[in-house]
Write a protein that holds these residues in place. Structure first.
Motif, PDB file in Angstrom:
ATOM      1  N   VAL A  51       4.245  41.648  26.667  1.00  0.00           N
ATOM      2  CA  VAL A  51       3.623  41.056  25.476  1.00  0.00           C
ATOM      3  C   VAL A  51       4.545  41.323  24.290  1.00  0.00           C
ATOM      4  O   VAL A  51       4.707  42.466  23.851  1.00  0.00           O
ATOM      5  CB  VAL A  51       2.222  41.639  25.224  1.00  0.00           C
ATOM      6  N   ILE A  52       5.159  40.263  23.792  1.00  0.00           N
ATOM      7  CA  ILE A  52       6.120  40.365  22.696  1.00  0.00           C
ATOM      8  C   ILE A  52       5.415  40.073  21.372  1.00  0.00           C
ATOM      9  O   ILE A  52       4.622  39.132  21.279  1.00  0.00           O
ATOM     10  CB  ILE A  52       7.281  39.371  22.891  1.00  0.00           C
ATOM     11  N   VAL A  53       5.701  40.885  20.358  1.00  0.00           N
ATOM     12  CA  VAL A  53       5.042  40.731  19.056  1.00  0.00           C
ATOM     13  C   VAL A  53       6.076  40.747  17.936  1.00  0.00           C
ATOM     14  O   VAL A  53       7.221  41.188  18.128  1.00  0.00           O
ATOM     15  CB  VAL A  53       3.997  41.844  18.824  1.00  0.00           C
ATOM     16  N   PRO A  54       5.689  40.262  16.741  1.00  0.00           N
ATOM     17  CA  PRO A  54       6.620  40.273  15.608  1.00  0.00           C
ATOM     18  C   PRO A  54       7.122  41.682  15.293  1.00  0.00           C
ATOM     19  O   PRO A  54       6.386  42.663  15.450  1.00  0.00           O
ATOM     20  CB  PRO A  54       5.773  39.724  14.455  1.00  0.00           C
ATOM     21  N   ASN A  55       8.361  41.746  14.843  1.00  0.00           N
ATOM     22  CA  ASN A  55       8.952  43.043  14.508  1.00  0.00           C
ATOM     23  C   ASN A  55       9.522  43.089  13.090  1.00  0.00           C
ATOM     24  O   ASN A  55       9.857  44.162  12.602  1.00  0.00           O
ATOM     25  CB  ASN A  55      10.049  43.411  15.511  1.00  0.00           C
ATOM     26  N   ARG A  89       2.580  50.608  20.358  1.00  0.00           N
ATOM     27  CA  ARG A  89       2.632  51.568  21.469  1.00  0.00           C
ATOM     28  C   ARG A  89       1.257  51.707  22.112  1.00  0.00           C
ATOM     29  O   ARG A  89       1.117  51.716  23.339  1.00  0.00           O
ATOM     30  CB  ARG A  89       3.135  52.915  20.938  1.00  0.00           C
ATOM     31  N   ASP A  90       0.216  51.793  21.287  1.00  0.00           N
ATOM     32  CA  ASP A  90      -1.145  51.942  21.815  1.00  0.00           C
ATOM     33  C   ASP A  90      -1.590  50.708  22.587  1.00  0.00           C
ATOM     34  O   ASP A  90      -2.306  50.807  23.580  1.00  0.00           O
ATOM     35  CB  ASP A  90      -2.135  52.205  20.668  1.00  0.00           C
ATOM     36  N   GLU A  91      -1.178  49.533  22.120  1.00  0.00           N
ATOM     37  CA  GLU A  91      -1.627  48.282  22.733  1.00  0.00           C
ATOM     38  C   GLU A  91      -0.724  47.815  23.869  1.00  0.00           C
ATOM     39  O   GLU A  91      -1.029  46.828  24.539  1.00  0.00           O
ATOM     40  CB  GLU A  91      -1.717  47.182  21.666  1.00  0.00           C
ATOM     41  N   GLY A  92       0.409  48.487  24.075  1.00  0.00           N
ATOM     42  CA  GLY A  92       1.320  48.082  25.126  1.00  0.00           C
ATOM     43  C   GLY A  92       2.178  46.883  24.765  1.00  0.00           C
ATOM     44  O   GLY A  92       2.660  46.170  25.643  1.00  0.00           O
ATOM     45  N   TYR A  93       2.403  46.663  23.461  1.00  0.00           N
ATOM     46  CA  TYR A  93       3.217  45.547  23.004  1.00  0.00           C
ATOM     47  C   TYR A  93       4.701  45.940  22.999  1.00  0.00           C
ATOM     48  O   TYR A  93       5.057  47.123  22.945  1.00  0.00           O
ATOM     49  CB  TYR A  93       2.821  45.123  21.591  1.00  0.00           C
ATOM     50  N   THR A  94       5.563  44.921  22.998  1.00  0.00           N
ATOM     51  CA  THR A  94       7.004  45.136  23.002  1.00  0.00           C
ATOM     52  C   THR A  94       7.644  44.407  21.831  1.00  0.00           C
ATOM     53  O   THR A  94       7.291  43.268  21.527  1.00  0.00           O
ATOM     54  CB  THR A  94       7.632  44.623  24.314  1.00  0.00           C
ATOM     55  N   PHE A  95       8.595  45.082  21.157  1.00  0.00           N
ATOM     56  CA  PHE A  95       9.365  44.453  20.094  1.00  0.00           C
ATOM     57  C   PHE A  95      10.687  43.947  20.656  1.00  0.00           C
ATOM     58  O   PHE A  95      11.268  44.540  21.555  1.00  0.00           O
ATOM     59  CB  PHE A  95       9.668  45.458  18.977  1.00  0.00           C
ATOM     60  N   MET A  96      11.195  42.854  20.066  1.00  0.00           N
ATOM     61  CA  MET A  96      12.485  42.309  20.476  1.00  0.00           C
ATOM     62  C   MET A  96      13.649  43.005  19.780  1.00  0.00           C
ATOM     63  O   MET A  96      14.801  42.897  20.211  1.00  0.00           O
ATOM     64  CB  MET A  96      12.544  40.813  20.163  1.00  0.00           C
ATOM     65  N   GLY A  97      13.361  43.685  18.694  1.00  0.00           N
ATOM     66  CA  GLY A  97      14.404  44.349  17.923  1.00  0.00           C
ATOM     67  C   GLY A  97      13.792  45.371  16.992  1.00  0.00           C
ATOM     68  O   GLY A  97      12.594  45.675  17.085  1.00  0.00           O
ATOM     69  N   PRO A  98      14.579  45.920  16.072  1.00  0.00           N
ATOM     70  CA  PRO A  98      14.081  46.937  15.150  1.00  0.00           C
ATOM     71  C   PRO A  98      12.930  46.425  14.290  1.00  0.00           C
ATOM     72  O   PRO A  98      12.877  45.251  13.933  1.00  0.00           O
ATOM     73  CB  PRO A  98      15.303  47.258  14.280  1.00  0.00           C
ATOM     74  N   GLU A 145      11.887  51.404  21.414  1.00  0.00           N
ATOM     75  CA  GLU A 145      11.010  51.925  22.458  1.00  0.00           C
ATOM     76  C   GLU A 145      11.008  53.453  22.449  1.00  0.00           C
ATOM     77  O   GLU A 145      12.031  54.088  22.174  1.00  0.00           O
ATOM     78  CB  GLU A 145      11.445  51.416  23.836  1.00  0.00           C
ATOM     79  N   THR A 146       9.863  54.037  22.769  1.00  0.00           N
ATOM     80  CA  THR A 146       9.762  55.480  22.931  1.00  0.00           C
ATOM     81  C   THR A 146      10.325  55.876  24.289  1.00  0.00           C
ATOM     82  O   THR A 146      10.027  55.239  25.303  1.00  0.00           O
ATOM     83  CB  THR A 146       8.293  55.932  22.818  1.00  0.00           C
TER      84      THR A 146
END
Length: 219
Positions: A51-55, A89-98, A145-146
């Motif tokens: 799941v990709i989200v805005p970063n 992190r809590d929702e399991g989302y992923t960022f594409m960059g910083p 990512e952590t």
């Protein structure tokens, strides 16, 4: 973890820090809530099932509100970035960059109101953000990512040492840098020889878990 729990954390984290710092009718928690909605409203699933989200986020404010935030500008941006990371992190989302948050002025914006726009921006390269150098000399480049350190093979940095807990510590993005956080390990996490619960990393710091030494390099 739902949005209400996130709002409570942001209330403590942001408003608790800034409550007495300004007199604007616009409260940081309002920006935080909008940021969360922007993340949820614009999530998508990539070909890998992530799941990709805005970063990257732009907050448009009136001249007066931006002036009110001037003294806490850097701290507010840092806290909002960290809040976005924690929610993802809590929702399991992923960022594409910083992750970044920019506060900008618009002469047409009314005082007490704001606009927030989020975008998905892929990093051209994460090199230069920071890295962890392993005892073998191999290098792990850090991003948004952590990373988990521990005895479990599933950890991002597995350490096959009986003195290391199954999930021993994490390296997390924080503000413009990174922190190492002990996860309640049995034998503790040390930075430059000192036992720490959480510590902001600076260039050259040596993280010790069990008998393993990891070096942080910033650039």
């Amino acid at each position: 973890m739902g949005i209400n729990a996130f709002e409570r954390r942001l209330e403590r984290m942001v408003d608790g820090v800034f409550a007495r710092a300004f007199r604007s009718s616009l409260r940081p928690i309002e920006i935080g809530r909008k940021l969360v909605r922007e993340i949820d409203d614009h999530r998508s699933v990539d070909v890998k099932g992530r799941v990709i989200v805005p970063n990257q986020f732009t907050v448009t404010l009136s001249h007066d509100d931006l002036e009110q935030f001037a003294d806490i500008h850097e701290a507010l941006v840092r806290e909002l970035c960290d809040a976005a990371r924690e929610y993802a992190r809590d929702e399991g989302y992923t960022f594409m960059g910083p992750v970044s948050v920019e506060l900008v002025e618009a002469v047409t914006q009314k005082s007490g109101r704001f606009k927030l726009e989020g975008r998905m921006v892929e990093a051209a390269s994460m090199a230069g953000a920071g890295s962890i150098v392993l005892p073998t000399g191999d290098r792990i480049v850090l991003g948004e990512e952590t990373l988990t350190i521990g005895r479990l093979p599933s950890c991002d940095i597995p350490v096959p040492d009986p003195n290391v807990s199954r999930k021993h510590a994490e390296i997390r993005p924080s503000g413009a840098g990174y922190v190492v956080v002990d996860l309640g390990s049995t034998n503790g996490t040390r930075v430059n020889g000192a036992t720490v619960n959480e510590r902001k990393l600076t260039d050259g710091d040596v993280i010790a878990v069990g008998t393993t030494r990891l070096r942080f390099e910033a650039s």
